[in-house]
Design a protein around this motif. Sequence first.
Motif, PDB file in Angstrom:
ATOM      1  N   THR A  49       0.796  -1.225   0.000  1.00 44.13           N
ATOM      2  CA  THR A  49       0.000   0.000   0.000  1.00 44.13           C
ATOM      3  C   THR A  49       0.834   1.282   0.000  1.00 44.13           C
ATOM      4  O   THR A  49       0.282   2.367   0.100  1.00 44.13           O
ATOM      5  CB  THR A  49      -0.913   0.036   1.245  1.00 44.13           C
ATOM      6  N   GLY A  50       2.138   1.180  -0.094  1.00 39.44           N
ATOM      7  CA  GLY A  50       3.001   2.357   0.008  1.00 39.44           C
ATOM      8  C   GLY A  50       3.530   2.837  -1.317  1.00 39.44           C
ATOM      9  O   GLY A  50       2.829   3.472  -2.105  1.00 39.44           O
ATOM     10  N   SER A  51       4.781   2.519  -1.602  1.00 37.59           N
ATOM     11  CA  SER A  51       5.417   3.016  -2.812  1.00 37.59           C
ATOM     12  C   SER A  51       4.775   2.461  -4.076  1.00 37.59           C
ATOM     13  O   SER A  51       4.934   3.031  -5.155  1.00 37.59           O
ATOM     14  CB  SER A  51       6.908   2.688  -2.791  1.00 37.59           C
ATOM     15  N   VAL A  52       4.020   1.370  -3.956  1.00 40.55           N
ATOM     16  CA  VAL A  52       3.387   0.779  -5.138  1.00 40.55           C
ATOM     17  C   VAL A  52       2.350   1.699  -5.775  1.00 40.55           C
ATOM     18  O   VAL A  52       1.944   1.469  -6.919  1.00 40.55           O
ATOM     19  CB  VAL A  52       2.730  -0.587  -4.822  1.00 40.55           C
ATOM     20  N   ALA A  95       2.413  12.232   2.500  1.00 40.74           N
ATOM     21  CA  ALA A  95       1.955  11.368   1.415  1.00 40.74           C
ATOM     22  C   ALA A  95       2.395   9.929   1.663  1.00 40.74           C
ATOM     23  O   ALA A  95       3.476   9.682   2.205  1.00 40.74           O
ATOM     24  CB  ALA A  95       2.504  11.867   0.078  1.00 40.74           C
ATOM     25  N   VAL A  96       1.566   8.987   1.269  1.00 47.93           N
ATOM     26  CA  VAL A  96       1.790   7.568   1.565  1.00 47.93           C
ATOM     27  C   VAL A  96       3.182   7.063   1.136  1.00 47.93           C
ATOM     28  O   VAL A  96       3.887   6.456   1.942  1.00 47.93           O
ATOM     29  CB  VAL A  96       0.659   6.707   0.954  1.00 47.93           C
ATOM     30  N   PRO A  97       3.634   7.276  -0.107  1.00 47.67           N
ATOM     31  CA  PRO A  97       4.960   6.762  -0.473  1.00 47.67           C
ATOM     32  C   PRO A  97       6.087   7.393   0.352  1.00 47.67           C
ATOM     33  O   PRO A  97       7.059   6.722   0.697  1.00 47.67           O
ATOM     34  CB  PRO A  97       5.098   7.139  -1.953  1.00 47.67           C
ATOM     35  N   ARG A 165      -6.050   4.576  -6.392  1.00 48.04           N
ATOM     36  CA  ARG A 165      -5.058   3.613  -6.884  1.00 48.04           C
ATOM     37  C   ARG A 165      -5.057   2.341  -6.047  1.00 48.04           C
ATOM     38  O   ARG A 165      -4.883   1.234  -6.582  1.00 48.04           O
ATOM     39  CB  ARG A 165      -3.664   4.261  -6.890  1.00 48.04           C
ATOM     40  N   LEU A 166      -5.254   2.473  -4.742  1.00 48.83           N
ATOM     41  CA  LEU A 166      -5.292   1.286  -3.887  1.00 48.83           C
ATOM     42  C   LEU A 166      -6.508   0.421  -4.195  1.00 48.83           C
ATOM     43  O   LEU A 166      -6.428  -0.818  -4.155  1.00 48.83           O
ATOM     44  CB  LEU A 166      -5.283   1.685  -2.404  1.00 48.83           C
ATOM     45  N   LYS A 180      -7.104  -8.265   1.490  1.00 43.49           N
ATOM     46  CA  LYS A 180      -6.834  -7.268   2.531  1.00 43.49           C
ATOM     47  C   LYS A 180      -5.523  -6.523   2.266  1.00 43.49           C
ATOM     48  O   LYS A 180      -4.694  -6.348   3.150  1.00 43.49           O
ATOM     49  CB  LYS A 180      -6.803  -7.905   3.918  1.00 43.49           C
ATOM     50  N   GLN A 181      -5.331  -6.117   1.028  1.00 45.26           N
ATOM     51  CA  GLN A 181      -4.128  -5.377   0.617  1.00 45.26           C
ATOM     52  C   GLN A 181      -2.842  -6.096   1.029  1.00 45.26           C
ATOM     53  O   GLN A 181      -1.896  -5.503   1.544  1.00 45.26           O
ATOM     54  CB  GLN A 181      -4.173  -3.959   1.170  1.00 45.26           C
ATOM     55  N   GLY A 182      -2.836  -7.402   0.785  1.00 43.73           N
ATOM     56  CA  GLY A 182      -1.645  -8.208   1.036  1.00 43.73           C
ATOM     57  C   GLY A 182      -1.512  -8.739   2.439  1.00 43.73           C
ATOM     58  O   GLY A 182      -0.549  -9.446   2.752  1.00 43.73           O
ATOM     59  N   GLN A 183      -2.474  -8.447   3.304  1.00 42.91           N
ATOM     60  CA  GLN A 183      -2.398  -8.926   4.686  1.00 42.91           C
ATOM     61  C   GLN A 183      -2.966 -10.332   4.850  1.00 42.91           C
ATOM     62  O   GLN A 183      -2.930 -10.899   5.945  1.00 42.91           O
ATOM     63  CB  GLN A 183      -3.100  -7.951   5.622  1.00 42.91           C
ATOM     64  N   ALA A 184      -3.515 -10.881   3.783  1.00 43.15           N
ATOM     65  CA  ALA A 184      -4.019 -12.260   3.785  1.00 43.15           C
ATOM     66  C   ALA A 184      -3.906 -12.802   2.372  1.00 43.15           C
ATOM     67  O   ALA A 184      -3.923 -12.049   1.395  1.00 43.15           O
ATOM     68  CB  ALA A 184      -5.483 -12.294   4.254  1.00 43.15           C
TER      69      ALA A 184
END
Length: 199
Positions: A49-52, A95-97, A165-166, A180-184
């Motif tokens: 969920t960050g730099s991506v 900002a997230v990234p 984007r997410l 779950k955005q990569g959490q599962a």
Amino acid sequence: MSTTSNALPAAERVAERAQEIHAAIEADREFSAFKAASLKYDSDWQCFTGSVVVAEYDQEKDKHGLFAEGFKALCLKAAVFEMTDDENAAEIPIAVPVDEMTHAMIAQPQLLARITARVGVPIIHQTDQEHTDWREGDYTDQAYRAAWGEPPARFWINTAEVGRRLKWLDEKYAAMGFRKQGQAHSFRFTAEELATVAV
């Protein structure tokens, strides 16, 4: 929830002090080691969920630019904390990234602690208080622009666009079995699933 600018010092004052902090840390004898260690953390600091959310992101090419922005963000936060003595107020929107890069930087605690002790400025970051809802024109943006000019749009992405984007990425992740955005995920790593992978 964003930190409001009501109880915060003038963005111009924060900008001036952030520039001073930036220069002092950059001039420290261990700054190059701190930067190298932060950039070496690149195999661990990426997330779903960050730099991506950066368009055509390439960690090897983008990490230096992200380091520069993360460094500026930490200096802005340090300036706010110095003027308010309020950790929550110092967690201004980032900002997230850029926020993701700051995690790699604070993961170098010994180097960072020695540098900031010599400079005499504490670096503030606490995950449960952080704000990644940066918007163009907000308090952080005003302070950044007063200190360094226009923030690079490649990394300083408005929170609404990050959300868009997410959402798109979630659909891509789900198609690959991530939830779950990569959490599962749905992978069991059975012999059949791994049959095509050479060791």
